[in-house]
Motif scaffolding. Structure first.
Motif, short mmCIF file in Angstrom:
data_model
loop_
_atom_site.label_atom_id
_atom_site.label_comp_id
_atom_site.label_asym_id
_atom_site.label_seq_id
_atom_site.Cartn_x
_atom_site.Cartn_y
_atom_site.Cartn_z
N VAL A 12 46.86 50.01 49.61
CA VAL A 12 46.76 48.63 49.27
C VAL A 12 45.46 48.20 49.58
O VAL A 12 44.90 47.27 48.47
CB VAL A 12 47.98 47.68 49.63
CG1 VAL A 12 47.86 46.37 49.28
CG2 VAL A 12 49.24 48.36 49.02
N HIS A 13 44.80 48.40 50.70
CA HIS A 13 43.92 47.66 50.93
C HIS A 13 42.57 48.27 50.35
O HIS A 13 41.59 47.40 49.55
CB HIS A 13 43.57 47.89 52.49
CG HIS A 13 42.01 47.58 53.05
ND1 HIS A 13 41.66 46.14 53.10
CD2 HIS A 13 40.91 47.87 53.37
CE1 HIS A 13 40.75 46.02 53.60
NE2 HIS A 13 40.07 47.14 53.79
N ASP B 21 42.90 46.51 46.61
CA ASP B 21 42.48 45.26 46.89
C ASP B 21 40.93 45.16 46.75
O ASP B 21 40.45 44.37 45.92
CB ASP B 21 42.94 44.69 48.18
CG ASP B 21 42.60 43.17 48.07
OD1 ASP B 21 42.62 42.42 47.22
OD2 ASP B 21 41.91 42.84 49.16
N GLN B 22 40.17 46.25 47.45
CA GLN B 22 38.73 46.24 47.52
C GLN B 22 38.42 46.61 46.25
O GLN B 22 37.32 46.07 45.75
CB GLN B 22 38.26 46.89 48.48
CG GLN B 22 38.34 46.65 49.94
CD GLN B 22 37.71 47.18 50.80
OE1 GLN B 22 37.33 48.63 50.69
NE2 GLN B 22 37.03 46.79 51.82
N LEU C 151 39.56 45.94 43.24
CA LEU C 151 39.73 44.88 42.41
C LEU C 151 38.89 43.71 42.85
O LEU C 151 38.33 43.14 41.65
CB LEU C 151 41.26 44.45 42.41
CG LEU C 151 42.41 45.28 41.77
CD1 LEU C 151 43.74 44.66 42.08
CD2 LEU C 151 42.23 45.42 40.30
N SER C 152 38.75 43.50 43.75
CA SER C 152 37.76 42.54 44.28
C SER C 152 36.20 42.88 43.78
O SER C 152 35.53 41.91 43.20
CB SER C 152 37.70 42.17 45.87
OG SER C 152 38.94 41.80 46.30
#
Length: 96
Positions: A83-84, A87-88, A90-91
């Protein structure tokens, strides 16, 4: 749901219990598994003392439970890492 009184037989000893009706089936199944494991241990080893057989049974179930907890914890950590990373990604994608 209410509580009911039941009697559970474990290793030839009867234990009266008050349990929630929703838990009765689980408790009866657990007692059945314990009795089967005690019988299996009794057939496999020369040990005849019920206390020793119950101790061996508890050790096996506790070991299995700890292994399962460790496996779940490892899977949770892997999921958290995934997930991390997502998230990175997508960011980074949305900040370009």
């Amino acid at each position: 749901m209410g509580e009911i009184s039941i009697k559970i037989n474990i290793a030839d000893r009867v234990y009266p219990l008050r349990v929630d009706t929703a838990e009765e089936e689980i408790i009866r199944h657990a007692a059945k598994l314990i009795n089967e494991k005690v019988k299996e241990l009794q057939d496999s080893y020369t040990v005849r003392d019920k206390q020793d057989l119950l101790s061996m049974c508890v050790l096996q179930y506790a070991t299995g439970m700890l292994k399962a907890e460790r496996q779940v914890q490892t899977q949770d950590q892997g999921l958290e890492q995934s997930v991390h990373e997502l998230d990175q990604l997508l960011s980074n994608f949305f900040t370009k």
